[in-house]
Structures are given as C-alpha cells and as structure tokens.
Design a protein around this motif. Structure first.
Motif, PDB file in Angstrom:
ATOM      1  N   ASP A  15      27.975  41.193   8.357  1.00 38.10           N
ATOM      2  CA  ASP A  15      28.823  41.493   9.563  1.00 38.10           C
ATOM      3  C   ASP A  15      28.496  42.002  10.709  1.00 38.10           C
ATOM      4  N   THR A  16      27.327  42.010  10.940  1.00 36.21           N
ATOM      5  CA  THR A  16      26.752  42.434  12.336  1.00 36.21           C
ATOM      6  C   THR A  16      25.757  41.286  12.971  1.00 36.21           C
ATOM      7  N   HIS A  17      26.009  40.231  12.838  1.00 38.88           N
ATOM      8  CA  HIS A  17      25.477  38.850  13.237  1.00 38.88           C
ATOM      9  C   HIS A  17      26.189  38.640  14.653  1.00 38.88           C
ATOM     10  N   GLY A  18      25.344  38.486  15.664  1.00 37.91           N
ATOM     11  CA  GLY A  18      25.787  38.031  16.976  1.00 37.91           C
ATOM     12  C   GLY A  18      25.194  38.912  18.112  1.00 37.91           C
ATOM     13  N   SER A  19      25.728  38.624  19.052  1.00 39.40           N
ATOM     14  CA  SER A  19      25.262  39.134  20.560  1.00 39.40           C
ATOM     15  C   SER A  19      24.988  40.697  20.453  1.00 39.40           C
ATOM     16  N   MET A  20      23.589  41.013  20.815  1.00 33.05           N
ATOM     17  CA  MET A  20      23.045  42.518  21.074  1.00 33.05           C
ATOM     18  C   MET A  20      23.962  43.148  21.722  1.00 33.05           C
ATOM     19  N   ASP A  21      24.199  42.511  22.928  1.00 34.11           N
ATOM     20  CA  ASP A  21      25.079  43.026  23.980  1.00 34.11           C
ATOM     21  C   ASP A  21      26.499  43.641  23.504  1.00 34.11           C
ATOM     22  N   ASP A  22      26.868  43.107  22.488  1.00 28.97           N
ATOM     23  CA  ASP A  22      28.271  43.379  21.603  1.00 28.97           C
ATOM     24  C   ASP A  22      27.849  44.424  20.546  1.00 28.97           C
ATOM     25  N   GLY A  23      26.357  45.120  20.493  1.00 36.08           N
ATOM     26  CA  GLY A  23      26.459  46.131  19.568  1.00 36.08           C
ATOM     27  C   GLY A  23      26.110  45.404  18.029  1.00 36.08           C
ATOM     28  N   MET A  24      25.786  44.424  18.171  1.00 36.72           N
ATOM     29  CA  MET A  24      25.399  43.815  16.645  1.00 36.72           C
ATOM     30  C   MET A  24      23.991  43.945  16.289  1.00 36.72           C
ATOM     31  N   ASP A  25      23.693  43.788  14.889  1.00 36.38           N
ATOM     32  CA  ASP A  25      22.230  44.134  14.544  1.00 36.38           C
ATOM     33  C   ASP A  25      21.136  43.141  14.513  1.00 36.38           C
ATOM     34  N   TRP A  26      21.840  41.891  14.808  1.00 33.51           N
ATOM     35  CA  TRP A  26      20.831  40.527  14.709  1.00 33.51           C
ATOM     36  C   TRP A  26      21.401  39.366  15.208  1.00 33.51           C
ATOM     37  N   ASP A  27      20.793  38.642  15.819  1.00 31.01           N
ATOM     38  CA  ASP A  27      21.245  37.253  16.264  1.00 31.01           C
ATOM     39  C   ASP A  27      19.884  36.313  16.189  1.00 31.01           C
ATOM     40  N   HIS A  28      20.374  35.255  16.123  1.00 30.60           N
ATOM     41  CA  HIS A  28      19.061  34.125  15.827  1.00 30.60           C
ATOM     42  C   HIS A  28      19.366  32.786  16.537  1.00 30.60           C
ATOM     43  N   ASP A  29      17.954  32.383  16.688  1.00 28.98           N
ATOM     44  CA  ASP A  29      17.955  30.775  17.325  1.00 28.98           C
ATOM     45  C   ASP A  29      17.006  30.286  16.739  1.00 28.98           C
ATOM     46  N   LEU A  30      17.312  28.746  16.336  1.00 27.20           N
ATOM     47  CA  LEU A  30      16.538  28.104  15.374  1.00 27.20           C
ATOM     48  C   LEU A  30      16.024  26.606  16.135  1.00 27.20           C
ATOM     49  N   GLN A  31      14.804  26.610  16.375  1.00 27.58           N
ATOM     50  CA  GLN A  31      14.447  25.406  17.404  1.00 27.58           C
ATOM     51  C   GLN A  31      13.445  24.292  16.420  1.00 27.58           C
ATOM     52  N   LEU A  32      14.046  23.325  16.146  1.00 29.62           N
ATOM     53  CA  LEU A  32      13.223  22.117  15.629  1.00 29.62           C
ATOM     54  C   LEU A  32      12.765  21.147  16.850  1.00 29.62           C
ATOM     55  N   HIS A  33      11.288  20.798  16.644  1.00 31.11           N
ATOM     56  CA  HIS A  33      10.826  19.765  17.564  1.00 31.11           C
ATOM     57  C   HIS A  33       9.809  18.932  16.697  1.00 31.11           C
ATOM     58  N   VAL A  34       9.932  17.621  16.855  1.00 30.92           N
ATOM     59  CA  VAL A  34       9.047  16.752  16.351  1.00 30.92           C
ATOM     60  C   VAL A  34       8.157  16.306  17.415  1.00 30.92           C
ATOM     61  N   GLN A  38      14.963  31.295   3.331  1.00 25.93           N
ATOM     62  CA  GLN A  38      14.910  32.783   2.714  1.00 25.93           C
ATOM     63  C   GLN A  38      14.942  33.669   3.847  1.00 25.93           C
ATOM     64  N   LEU A  39      14.352  33.703   4.915  1.00 21.44           N
ATOM     65  CA  LEU A  39      14.780  34.765   5.961  1.00 21.44           C
ATOM     66  C   LEU A  39      16.248  34.760   6.197  1.00 21.44           C
ATOM     67  N   LEU A  40      16.724  33.615   6.665  1.00 21.94           N
ATOM     68  CA  LEU A  40      18.058  33.764   6.944  1.00 21.94           C
ATOM     69  C   LEU A  40      18.998  34.217   5.775  1.00 21.94           C
ATOM     70  N   ASP A  41      18.812  33.754   4.530  1.00 19.92           N
ATOM     71  CA  ASP A  41      19.670  34.252   3.543  1.00 19.92           C
ATOM     72  C   ASP A  41      19.547  35.738   3.358  1.00 19.92           C
ATOM     73  N   TRP A  42      18.417  36.361   3.400  1.00 26.22           N
ATOM     74  CA  TRP A  42      18.039  37.651   3.444  1.00 26.22           C
ATOM     75  C   TRP A  42      18.873  38.525   4.701  1.00 26.22           C
ATOM     76  N   ALA A  43      18.939  37.914   5.781  1.00 28.98           N
ATOM     77  CA  ALA A  43      19.647  38.661   6.866  1.00 28.98           C
ATOM     78  C   ALA A  43      21.078  38.506   6.743  1.00 28.98           C
ATOM     79  N   TRP A  44      21.645  37.359   6.180  1.00 24.89           N
ATOM     80  CA  TRP A  44      23.056  37.192   5.997  1.00 24.89           C
ATOM     81  C   TRP A  44      23.373  38.291   4.767  1.00 24.89           C
ATOM     82  N   ALA A  45      22.783  38.281   3.886  1.00 23.36           N
ATOM     83  CA  ALA A  45      23.072  38.889   2.575  1.00 23.36           C
ATOM     84  C   ALA A  45      23.027  40.701   2.903  1.00 23.36           C
ATOM     85  N   HIS A  46      21.982  40.912   3.801  1.00 23.04           N
ATOM     86  CA  HIS A  46      22.037  42.611   4.209  1.00 23.04           C
ATOM     87  C   HIS A  46      22.679  42.956   5.362  1.00 23.04           C
ATOM     88  N   PHE A  47      23.013  42.087   6.198  1.00 25.40           N
ATOM     89  CA  PHE A  47      23.750  42.480   7.541  1.00 25.40           C
ATOM     90  C   PHE A  47      24.618  41.395   7.795  1.00 25.40           C
TER      91      PHE A  47
END
Length: 100
Positions: A49-68, A38-47
């Motif tokens: 074209d601006t996903h990516g490196s913050m160093d490149d001036g983008m608005d957001w980037d993400h990292d998803l970690q799963l661990h059992v 749900q959170l990622l869907d919101w981010a992709w829907a509202h931003f």
C-alpha cells in the motif's frame, strides 16, 4: 541473484536508490526477468500500500527499463526509490546484495 548486480546510493533527504542491472545474451534474458520479478514480488508483498511517489510519502517506487543492443545483448535496469524503512527491510530480506 545470479545475473543482477546492485548499486546503492543515498541522498541528503534520506532517499535510498537501489539499482539492479544485468546485460546478457538473449538466452539469459528470461532468467534475468525472473530475478527482477522476484524482487518486485517481494516489494509488492511487503509494502503493498505504499508504492508510489516518494514526494507523496510512499515507501517505494520503481522504474524498469529494457533495452536490446546491437548483437542481441539485453540490458535490464530496475531502479527502486526507497524510504529508509523499505531499504532496511530489503537488506534483511536480501542479505549481502547491497552490503557485500
């Protein structure tokens, strides 16, 4: 959000970091992943074209970690790097999540 807990931090350069985390038994893992989606869907829907490196001036980037872990516990951590524009929109979309 029923499972994810949130932490917010800022750095001196204006970068906001939003961290969402849950550690649950295997039976709740699908519900946690639904919240993450749900959170990622919101981010992709509202931003879209601006996903990516913050160093490149983008608005957001993400990292998803799963661990059992031993005993079958599932830990999920979603970390979002966000511009102030993204963080402000996030607060409006998810009131109370970051600012209790």
């Amino acid at each position: 959000m029923d499972y994810l807990t949130f932490d917010l931090s800022h750095d001196a350069g204006g970068l906001t970091t939003i961290e969402a985390m849950a550690s649950t038994a295997a039976a709740q893992h699908a519900a946690v992943m639904f919240e993450v989606q749900q959170l990622l869907d919101w981010a992709w829907a509202h931003f879209p074209d601006t996903h990516g490196s913050m160093d490149d001036g983008m608005d957001w980037d993400h990292d998803l970690q799963l661990h059992v872990e031993d005993g079958g516990w599932h830990t999920v951590t979603l970390t979002l790097a966000a511009s102030s524009r993204f963080a402000d929109a996030w607060r409006a979309a998810f009131p109370g999540v970051l600012d209790p």
